[in-house]
Design an enzyme around this catalytic site. Structure first.
Site, mmCIF file in Angstrom:
data_model
loop_
_atom_site.group_PDB
_atom_site.id
_atom_site.type_symbol
_atom_site.label_atom_id
_atom_site.label_comp_id
_atom_site.label_asym_id
_atom_site.label_seq_id
_atom_site.Cartn_x
_atom_site.Cartn_y
_atom_site.Cartn_z
ATOM 1 N N ARG A 253 9.033 5.494 5.353
ATOM 2 C CA ARG A 253 7.879 4.710 5.772
ATOM 3 C C ARG A 253 6.652 5.601 5.700
ATOM 4 N NH1 ARG A 253 10.552 0.935 4.889
ATOM 5 N NH2 ARG A 253 11.023 -0.872 6.230
ATOM 6 N N GLU A 282 -0.655 -0.314 3.696
ATOM 7 C CA GLU A 282 -0.288 -0.910 2.418
ATOM 8 C C GLU A 282 -0.922 -2.291 2.297
ATOM 9 O OE1 GLU A 282 3.986 -0.803 2.314
ATOM 10 O OE2 GLU A 282 4.047 1.382 2.329
ATOM 11 N N HIS A 301 5.510 0.596 -2.925
ATOM 12 C CA HIS A 301 6.613 0.222 -2.026
ATOM 13 C C HIS A 301 7.642 -0.634 -2.773
ATOM 14 C CE1 HIS A 301 7.676 -0.430 2.489
ATOM 15 N NE2 HIS A 301 8.763 -0.396 1.738
#
Length: 335
Positions: A253, A282, A301
């Site tokens: 993360r 993000e 991601h």
């Protein structure tokens, strides 16, 4: 508490998920009455007992920026007064909606392990790309410049004999360790427990001992969940403990690192390179220096994306549905 065996089971899910799972849900529940409640057609006053958050529900949303269709599903979850259990497509459950539901007593189960192989392969690809200087070679390609690394005195180091420190020992961390051992790296794992690992050739230390092993690390790979203990774990102090030129791989993360400290270490050369799939916010801001640093590989991601994930996630949901139907404890629940 589960419903009485004779009560209909009402399951909230998206229309695409319902189309793919209708028959298999019926097989799991057998003669027990049930109804698939489509998020796209939910009427005022409709309620549900269970919910399945499939990949199509979150779509392009992130936990920081939620798009309208995803927000609508989240609002339905918030309004479900009878909701008892939610199964989610991801391995991590750190989106705010899941914390809200857990505070209400709703069980949250994850798809832990469903994309572990894919994420581990991606982490390995990032490590190999950095080790073989692919960012530099690709920049030369774009410039139409013939620039052999040996000719420039920059021959990559052999990976065999290097040391990789992996933070996290879940399904992803285990697969990364297996890959790296095959390449001849020494593998040290930092996790909450320092109990010996059953895997031969893997050294295990507690998370508190991470500062002691970082000075020996050629590679720092993050594959841990986001917890109070791992949030901002990798900061300027930790990065300074690494040997100059060590590289970072983050498929955990974004909040596990202090992004500004990582950028500073990359710019100074303390970090020799980084493969980053996750970020503090993000989508990553277009103004971030990470986009243009020559020693950085950025991906959005997507380390765990693969065409087989949907089937694996569905299998985990159905297995848990069978357990729920039988009154058994669910697997991969969030504590």
């Amino acid at each position: 508490m589960t419903l009485a065996a004779s009560a209909p089971v009402r399951i909230l899910l998206s229309a695409p998920a319902a189309a793919g799972l209708k028959g298999r849900i019926a097989q799991v529940l057998g003669e027990r009455p049930h109804a698939l409640v489509l998020a796209e057609k939910l009427a005022p006053g409709d309620d549900f007992d269970l919910a399945f958050v499939s990949r199509d529900v979150t779509g392009q949303s992130t936990k920081h920026e939620v798009l309208p269709a995803t927000q609508n599903f989240y609002d339905l979850l918030r309004g479900g007064t009878g909701l008892q259990w939610v199964h989610i497509h991801s391995a991590g459950a750190d989106r705010p909606i899941y914390s809200e539901l857990r505070a209400r007593g709703v069980q949250i189960s994850t798809s832990s392990g469903a994309n572990a192989e894919v994420v581990a392969q991606t982490a390995l690809a990032g490590l190999l790309a950095l080790a073989r200087r692919f960012p530099q070679l690709m920049a030369a390609q774009q410039a139409r410049r013939w620039a052999p690394l040996v000719r420039e005195g920059q021959a990559p180091r052999d990976l065999a004999g290097q040391t990789a420190v992996i933070v996290g020992w879940g399904p992803i961390g285990r697969r990364i360790a297996a890959f790296l051992r095959l390449l001849g790296l020494r593998v040290v794992v930092a996790r909450h427990s320092s109990a010996p690992a059953p895997e031969e050739g893997v050294e295990m230390v507690g998370l508190a001992q991470l500062p002691a092993v970082l000075p020996h690390a050629d590679w720092l790979l993050l594959a841990c969940p986001l917890t109070p203990q791992t949030r901002a774990l990798v900061d300027a102090r930790m990065l300074a403990l690494l040997p100059a030129g060590a590289c970072l791989v983050n498929v955990a993360r974004g909040e596990v690192v202090v992004e500004a400290d990582v950028i500073a270490a990359l710019q100074s050369g303390q970090l020799g390179g980084a493969y980053l799939d996750v970020f503090e916010h993000e989508p990553l801001d277009s103004a971030s220096p990470l986009w243009s640093l020559p020693n950085v590989i950025v991906t959005p991601h997507s380390a765990g994306h693969s065409d087989g994930n949907q089937q694996r996630v569905s299998a985990l949901f159905l297995a848990n549905l069978a357990r729920w139907h039988a009154g058994q404890p669910l697997q991969y629940t969030v504590a």
